[in-house]
Design a protein around this motif. Sequence first.
Motif, PDB file in Angstrom:
ATOM      1  N   THR A   1       0.870  -1.184   0.000  1.00  0.00           N
ATOM      2  CA  THR A   1       0.000   0.000   0.000  1.00  0.00           C
ATOM      3  C   THR A   1       0.902   1.228   0.000  1.00  0.00           C
ATOM      4  O   THR A   1       1.956   1.238   0.648  1.00  0.00           O
TER       5      THR A   1
ATOM      6  N   GLU B   1      -4.696   3.191   5.686  1.00  0.00           N
ATOM      7  CA  GLU B   1      -5.982   3.049   5.000  1.00  0.00           C
ATOM      8  C   GLU B   1      -6.612   1.706   5.362  1.00  0.00           C
ATOM      9  O   GLU B   1      -6.301   0.685   4.764  1.00  0.00           O
TER      10      GLU B   1
ATOM     11  N   LYS C   1      -9.192   0.241   4.692  1.00  0.00           N
ATOM     12  CA  LYS C   1      -9.862  -0.505   3.628  1.00  0.00           C
ATOM     13  C   LYS C   1      -8.911  -1.508   2.940  1.00  0.00           C
ATOM     14  O   LYS C   1      -9.320  -2.596   2.537  1.00  0.00           O
ATOM     15  N   THR C   2      -7.636  -1.099   2.819  1.00  0.00           N
ATOM     16  CA  THR C   2      -6.676  -1.976   2.122  1.00  0.00           C
ATOM     17  C   THR C   2      -6.478  -3.291   2.895  1.00  0.00           C
ATOM     18  O   THR C   2      -6.255  -4.338   2.305  1.00  0.00           O
TER      19      THR C   2
ATOM     20  N   LYS D   1      -8.747  -4.798   4.606  1.00  0.00           N
ATOM     21  CA  LYS D   1      -9.933  -5.622   4.333  1.00  0.00           C
ATOM     22  C   LYS D   1      -9.730  -6.332   2.984  1.00  0.00           C
ATOM     23  O   LYS D   1     -10.044  -7.517   2.845  1.00  0.00           O
ATOM     24  N   ILE D   2      -9.212  -5.575   1.998  1.00  0.00           N
ATOM     25  CA  ILE D   2      -8.981  -6.195   0.667  1.00  0.00           C
ATOM     26  C   ILE D   2      -8.001  -7.367   0.813  1.00  0.00           C
ATOM     27  O   ILE D   2      -8.226  -8.459   0.305  1.00  0.00           O
TER      28      ILE D   2
ATOM     29  N   LEU E   1      -6.854   3.722  -4.784  1.00  0.00           N
ATOM     30  CA  LEU E   1      -7.890   3.652  -3.761  1.00  0.00           C
ATOM     31  C   LEU E   1      -9.089   4.529  -4.146  1.00  0.00           C
ATOM     32  O   LEU E   1     -10.249   4.117  -4.014  1.00  0.00           O
TER      33      LEU E   1
ATOM     34  N   GLY F   1     -10.861   2.829  -7.061  1.00  0.00           N
ATOM     35  CA  GLY F   1     -11.289   1.435  -6.867  1.00  0.00           C
ATOM     36  C   GLY F   1     -10.517   0.480  -7.766  1.00  0.00           C
ATOM     37  O   GLY F   1     -11.082  -0.488  -8.296  1.00  0.00           O
TER      38      GLY F   1
END
Length: 420
Positions: free
Chosen positions: A331, A337, A339-340, A342-343, A388, A391
Amino acid sequence: MDKIQSLTGMLDLYEDGDNTNLSSKIFETERRIKKIFSSYQLNEIRTPALEDTNLFKRSVGDVSDIVNKEIYSFNDRNDKSIALRPEGTASVIRAIIEKKLDQSNHKLWYMGPMWRYERPQKGRYRQFYQAGIEILGYKEGSPEFEMISIICSIIKEFNLKDCFIKINHLGSQENKEAYCKALTDYLAPFKDKLDSKDLERLTRNPLRVLDSKNEETILVLKGAPSIKSFLEPSALQLLEDIKNQFGDICSIEIDHSLVRGLDYYSGFVFEAISSNLGAQDSFLGGGRYDHLCSKLGGKNLPSIGMAIGIERFASLIQDFTLPNKIVSFITLTSNLEPKTYKIAHQLRSINKNVILDTELAEGSLKAKLRRANKNNSDYVIIIGEEELAKGTAVIKPLKDELEEQKIVSIEELFSFYKTI
Ligand code: HAM
């Protein structure tokens, strides 16, 4: 202040992603050996590292070098003599007797550190790891073949070259006694040629003289009687059958001078040797020990087992390719972040065969790519501020020169990851 250092002959092992170093080879050996053990339906047993010193005196034998000189033993606070285990077999049998499991059959494996106070040299340590198997409650026959089959599977898994398995039979109790007498009679006129160690072996366990490293003894032994002429035809047949059935998978040699360093053996014995190991050339050894359980106070439990010296075995591996693909997840955002992560978590859950290495350190893309290369990664997934926001993610292949870097949507990233 003086620096505190590790003890002589005791290694620190740590994995740093480089699959050519000994530590990485050791860890990979352990992982793959465990898989092979499970594929033979063996069950794990874990016994304590510390045991009553008497356990080893009564099993490994107080004539053996191990109990004589190499055992790490000391008194605990109640003045009881306890010892760090020098090997695993005695502890397994002790546990089986204690749990009253000595009237049934068991197929067991274990892995862990052992301690022997030996003079350290290449391939010889004071703390070393063994992976062992004990097949309990089965008479001579099928377990011998099963044991050789497991050894061949392990040698093949790592594609070891320049190694062979030596096999021998120590005969029944009567055969062994008759042979010991013949050997003692033969050696009697040569006593002045033997050193003190061999003289002691001669009086306490004459078979062990065959294991002598003393040059004069080796010369004298050239004319000694062979155990071959004392063995029953069935014992000789077993050796031939094993050689005939498995000799085309692994190199197998019948060697009638093979005796083992521990006292409990009877019947079939074996060792695996490599010419690439130097003086400590045996990376695995074992055999049948039908009388150990009753000698330790249990039932009559015919048994056979073996142990691999993990450090020696691992040092023979030329190179190994990791079974799984490695992907580095980078990242490049200035703030953390969430969210990363979670990915990354979702990627891991859709393909468990891939090792996903999330880059935790801060730093430039260049530094992170350098690390990904060092880690042997096949691909890098890069998510920066821009990706990010849109998307998307970047997939960069590191190994396949024909494959090109591409920008994909997160959905496409998941589909790609599933197929790695
Ligand atoms: P062992 O031959 O004494 O047998 O040891 C097995 C293996 O452990 C050796 O072949 C060697 O690779 C490794 N080893 C022994 N000592 C050292 C050391 N100081 N440094 C590094 N590696 C070493 C046994 O221990 C028996 N318990 C095997 C067995 C199981 N027999 C029946 N069941």
